[in-house]
Design a protein around this motif. Structure first.
Motif, PDB file in Angstrom:
ATOM      1  N   UNK A 142     -15.231  -9.577   0.956  1.00  0.00           N
ATOM      2  CA  UNK A 142     -14.823  -8.617   0.072  1.00  0.00           C
ATOM      3  C   UNK A 142     -14.677  -7.264   0.773  1.00  0.00           C
ATOM      4  N   UNK A 143     -15.664  -6.769   1.518  1.00  0.00           N
ATOM      5  CA  UNK A 143     -15.424  -5.587   2.171  1.00  0.00           C
ATOM      6  C   UNK A 143     -14.359  -5.701   3.326  1.00  0.00           C
ATOM      7  N   UNK A 144     -14.077  -6.867   3.915  1.00  0.00           N
ATOM      8  CA  UNK A 144     -12.847  -6.794   4.826  1.00  0.00           C
ATOM      9  C   UNK A 144     -11.529  -6.595   4.224  1.00  0.00           C
ATOM     10  N   UNK A 145     -11.336  -7.482   2.915  1.00  0.00           N
ATOM     11  CA  UNK A 145     -10.448  -7.215   1.924  1.00  0.00           C
ATOM     12  C   UNK A 145      -9.916  -5.759   1.776  1.00  0.00           C
ATOM     13  N   UNK A 146     -10.982  -5.237   1.281  1.00  0.00           N
ATOM     14  CA  UNK A 146     -10.738  -3.665   1.028  1.00  0.00           C
ATOM     15  C   UNK A 146     -10.332  -2.967   2.112  1.00  0.00           C
ATOM     16  N   UNK A 147     -10.986  -3.225   3.361  1.00  0.00           N
ATOM     17  CA  UNK A 147     -10.494  -2.438   4.537  1.00  0.00           C
ATOM     18  C   UNK A 147      -8.963  -2.691   4.842  1.00  0.00           C
ATOM     19  N   UNK A 148      -8.839  -4.072   4.878  1.00  0.00           N
ATOM     20  CA  UNK A 148      -7.263  -4.511   5.015  1.00  0.00           C
ATOM     21  C   UNK A 148      -6.245  -3.585   4.102  1.00  0.00           C
ATOM     22  N   UNK A 149      -6.605  -3.781   2.641  1.00  0.00           N
ATOM     23  CA  UNK A 149      -5.699  -2.837   1.546  1.00  0.00           C
ATOM     24  C   UNK A 149      -5.664  -1.507   2.112  1.00  0.00           C
ATOM     25  N   UNK A 150      -6.499  -0.804   2.582  1.00  0.00           N
ATOM     26  CA  UNK A 150      -6.420   0.525   2.906  1.00  0.00           C
ATOM     27  C   UNK A 150      -5.498   0.668   4.355  1.00  0.00           C
ATOM     28  N   UNK A 151      -6.035  -0.243   5.288  1.00  0.00           N
ATOM     29  CA  UNK A 151      -5.259  -0.084   6.490  1.00  0.00           C
ATOM     30  C   UNK A 151      -3.704  -0.435   6.193  1.00  0.00           C
ATOM     31  N   UNK A 152      -3.264  -1.364   5.422  1.00  0.00           N
ATOM     32  CA  UNK A 152      -1.941  -1.767   5.070  1.00  0.00           C
ATOM     33  C   UNK A 152      -1.209  -0.413   4.280  1.00  0.00           C
ATOM     34  N   UNK A 153      -1.979   0.299   3.354  1.00  0.00           N
ATOM     35  CA  UNK A 153      -1.458   1.412   2.675  1.00  0.00           C
ATOM     36  C   UNK A 153      -1.115   2.494   3.898  1.00  0.00           C
ATOM     37  N   UNK A 154      -2.168   2.670   4.817  1.00  0.00           N
ATOM     38  CA  UNK A 154      -1.953   3.559   5.657  1.00  0.00           C
ATOM     39  C   UNK A 154      -0.742   3.482   6.334  1.00  0.00           C
ATOM     40  N   UNK A 155      -0.589   2.354   7.194  1.00  0.00           N
ATOM     41  CA  UNK A 155       0.581   1.839   7.795  1.00  0.00           C
ATOM     42  C   UNK A 155       1.929   2.246   7.023  1.00  0.00           C
ATOM     43  N   UNK A 156       1.997   1.845   5.817  1.00  0.00           N
ATOM     44  CA  UNK A 156       3.114   1.689   5.118  1.00  0.00           C
ATOM     45  C   UNK A 156       3.456   3.566   4.888  1.00  0.00           C
ATOM     46  N   UNK A 157       2.395   4.068   4.589  1.00  0.00           N
ATOM     47  CA  UNK A 157       2.865   5.659   4.454  1.00  0.00           C
ATOM     48  C   UNK A 157       3.305   6.146   5.855  1.00  0.00           C
ATOM     49  N   UNK A 158       2.845   5.535   6.985  1.00  0.00           N
ATOM     50  CA  UNK A 158       3.247   6.307   8.156  1.00  0.00           C
ATOM     51  C   UNK A 158       4.647   5.614   8.675  1.00  0.00           C
ATOM     52  N   UNK A 159       4.875   4.677   8.400  1.00  0.00           N
ATOM     53  CA  UNK A 159       5.897   4.068   8.802  1.00  0.00           C
ATOM     54  C   UNK A 159       7.280   3.769   7.902  1.00  0.00           C
ATOM     55  N   UNK A 160       7.075   4.054   6.793  1.00  0.00           N
ATOM     56  CA  UNK A 160       8.294   3.958   5.528  1.00  0.00           C
ATOM     57  C   UNK A 160       8.445   4.983   4.758  1.00  0.00           C
ATOM     58  N   UNK A 161       9.554   5.300   4.771  1.00  0.00           N
ATOM     59  CA  UNK A 161      10.028   6.321   3.738  1.00  0.00           C
ATOM     60  C   UNK A 161      10.335   5.784   2.449  1.00  0.00           C
ATOM     61  N   UNK A 162       9.980   6.228   1.440  1.00  0.00           N
ATOM     62  CA  UNK A 162       9.971   5.759  -0.102  1.00  0.00           C
ATOM     63  C   UNK A 162       9.907   6.949  -0.941  1.00  0.00           C
ATOM     64  N   UNK A 163      10.526   6.478  -2.272  1.00  0.00           N
ATOM     65  CA  UNK A 163      10.176   7.493  -3.457  1.00  0.00           C
ATOM     66  C   UNK A 163       8.893   7.005  -4.072  1.00  0.00           C
ATOM     67  N   UNK A 164       8.168   7.763  -4.709  1.00  0.00           N
ATOM     68  CA  UNK A 164       7.140   7.392  -5.656  1.00  0.00           C
ATOM     69  C   UNK A 164       5.980   6.815  -4.698  1.00  0.00           C
ATOM     70  N   UNK A 165       5.386   5.734  -4.967  1.00  0.00           N
ATOM     71  CA  UNK A 165       4.347   5.013  -4.448  1.00  0.00           C
ATOM     72  C   UNK A 165       4.351   3.686  -4.484  1.00  0.00           C
ATOM     73  N   UNK A 166       3.518   3.071  -3.744  1.00  0.00           N
ATOM     74  CA  UNK A 166       3.656   1.629  -3.534  1.00  0.00           C
ATOM     75  C   UNK A 166       1.887   1.052  -3.561  1.00  0.00           C
ATOM     76  N   UNK A 167       1.754   0.306  -4.324  1.00  0.00           N
ATOM     77  CA  UNK A 167       0.407  -0.209  -4.362  1.00  0.00           C
ATOM     78  C   UNK A 167       0.334  -1.481  -3.760  1.00  0.00           C
ATOM     79  N   UNK A 168      -0.826  -1.456  -2.881  1.00  0.00           N
ATOM     80  CA  UNK A 168      -1.279  -2.738  -2.140  1.00  0.00           C
ATOM     81  C   UNK A 168      -2.329  -3.522  -2.832  1.00  0.00           C
ATOM     82  N   UNK A 169      -1.923  -4.754  -3.120  1.00  0.00           N
ATOM     83  CA  UNK A 169      -2.925  -5.743  -3.738  1.00  0.00           C
ATOM     84  C   UNK A 169      -3.370  -6.831  -2.774  1.00  0.00           C
TER      85      UNK A 169
END
Length: 503
Positions: free
Chosen positions: A464-491
């Motif tokens: 469970x904790x590793x899944x939470x960390x993975x979601x946060x890491x993916x969200x941070x990487x999307x923020x750093x590498x991708x331009x997009x309007x609004x927000x993107x939810x990572x599940x």
């Protein structure tokens, strides 16, 4: 001075007294006969001698008494000193005995320590033999287990704190943003790169084309717009990526159709009049936008550039309407937070001013906007907000941050922008590519028009904790590498199934 001297002095003193007495008596009895005087003198001497001997005897006895007392005291002191000396000898012997016993005890302890060290080494060797690993390996294993335990606790604390902070921040942000957005209602107009001009009849198409196509060539040359005349009934399509040129061509063509006189000279006159009319309309739109925003003191050139945004679109969104909306939202956010409302509104209105010239000059619209703002005397805080609204530089003022937020709100409203199919597909592919770059990903799906990505992971590789960390890491990487309007939810979805068959 000793007792003998004192005694002698006393005797002498008595003798002197006696002599004085005798002398006095002799003076008074000067008429006595010599025989009586001699007898009396002898008697007096005898009495004085007896008195002196008695005094001397008394002093001697007193001295003897004192001497005996002193000797007794000396004897007592000697006895005490002797007794103390005996005690010290006894204690010294006791200390020597204790030191000897301690030395023996220390030797025994050293011997036992050596035996324990040997026993410990033997036990460690036996444990290593039984466990099949060295002490260093065991220590590393324990350290690794400790690190994992600490990491789990850390992730748990981070998740709890983040959840609390996120809830508090979301409540506050929702309150401010909902209040602000309810106060700002702007019309969203979606435009394209073509305009359609209605014709009274299909015969007009021939007159627009002219003999050997001279009319249509003249119109296209003067306006820089492509005229598409096809089988569409009673309509002509004007195509151009420059909305101002397209508008000039549209007005000129409508006037020519209404006038009925269509030839190269007349076309040239009407196009010039249409350009002058568009210039007036551009200035008027810019002036109206500044008045609507309550921004005063803009230079005429900036007002013209602001008016040009009326004919400029970005992702199908009218840039002038977008700028007005950003200015209003930024101003209301500033009012809610106690920041400078006027600076926020002015910077919000001018944040995309570079898009008025980015089709004719080199550079991004942010760079061109900064150049225009500095050229026409805008304050440095306005210039900084323009430069920071797309993170070209780090925002260092509250107003700059509010302009950035307002820009994201305006662009992220449902239906505000329209992406091309190519850009939309590339964004979805990039999202899935970022997700699939992590190990242990089973499947990933970008859904809800790219607003959410669902990640299915291998259950045995993530807890469970590793899944939470993975979601946060993916969200941070999307923020750093991708331009997009609004927000993107990572599940992140982690599923474990246990299947057994009853026979």
């Amino acid at each position: 001075m000793d007792s003998i001297s004192i005694t002698l002095i006393a005797v002498l003193a008595v003798a002197v007294v006696v002599l004085c007495i005798l002398y006095a008596k002799l003076t008074k009895q000067s008429k006595i006969s010599a025989a009586d005087l001699a007898e009396k003198e002898a008697l007096l001497k005898k009495e004085a001698l007896i008195s002196a001997k008695e005094a001397l005897q008394d002093e001697r006895e007193k001295f003897n008494d004192e001497e005996r007392e002193r000797r007794r005291e000396l004897n007592n002191i000697e006895n005490k000193l002797s007794k103390r000396e005996d005690e010290l000898e006894t204690k010294t012997q006791s200390v020597v005995d204790k030191e000897s016993r301690l030395d023996k005890r220390e030797e025994e302890i050293d011997k036992k320590e050596q035996e324990l060290d040997q026993t410990l080494k033997t036990q460690i060797s036996e444990l290593e033999r039984i466990a099949g690993m060295s002490a260093e390996d065991a220590k590393n294993m324990l350290l690794e287990q400790l690190k994992q335990s600490l990491a789990q606790e850390r992730m748990q604390l981070i998740r709890e704190n983040e959840a609390k902070i996120r809830d508090d921040a979301q409540e506050k942000a929702k309150d401010i943003l909902s209040t602000t957005m309810q106060r700002c209602m702007m019309e969203q107009v979606v435009e394209s790169t073509v305009s359609v001009v209605s014709l009274p009849n299909d015969e007009m198409k021939g007159r627009i084309i002219g003999r050997e196509g001279r009319n249509i060539r003249t119109l296209e040359t003067l306006t820089g717009v492509d005229l598409i005349i096809d089988d569409t009934p009673e309509a002509v399509v004007l195509s151009s990526f420059d909305p101002i040129r397209r508008e000039v061509a549209k007005i000129a063509l409508e006037k020519l159709i209404q006038d009925g006189r269509i030839h190269p000279v007349r076309i040239e006159e009407v196009v010039e009049k249409s350009k002058a009319e568009i210039e007036k309309k551009i200035y008027k739109e810019g002036e109206n936008a500044a008045l609507d925003m309550g921004v005063m003191g803009l230079s005429k050139e900036l007002i013209k550039d602001l008016g040009r945004l009326y004919y400029r679109t970005s992702y199908g969104q009218n840039v002038l309407m977008h700028s007005l909306e950003v200015g209003h939202i930024a101003g209301m956010l500033a009012a809610e937070l106690g920041a400078n409302v006027y600076v926020a509104k002015r910077a919000g209105l001018l944040h995309d001013i570079g898009k008025a010239v980015d089709q004719t000059q080199e550079g991004t619209h942010v760079q061109l906007g900064v150049q225009l703002a500095r050229k026409y005397g805008e304050r440095e805080e306005i210039v900084h907000a323009i430069e920071a609204h797309h993170d070209d530089v780090t925002a260092n003022s509250v107003e700059a941050v509010l302009v950035k937020i307002a820009d994201a709100i305006s662009a992220g409203r449902p239906g505000a922008r329209r992406d091309t199919l190519e850009i939309y597909i590339k964004r979805l592919q990039k999202i899935e590519e970022i997700v699939n770059s992590y190990k242990g990903i089973k499947q990933s799906f970008a859904v809800q028009a790219g607003r959410e990505v669902r990640v299915i992971v291998e259950a045995e590789q993530f807890d469970d904790l590793a899944s939470q960390k993975l979601a946060r890491d993916i969200a941070n990487k999307i923020e750093n590498e991708l331009d997009y309007p609004g927000q993107i939810r990572v599940t992140v979805v982690r599923e474990f199934r246990a299947v057994e068959i009853a026979k």
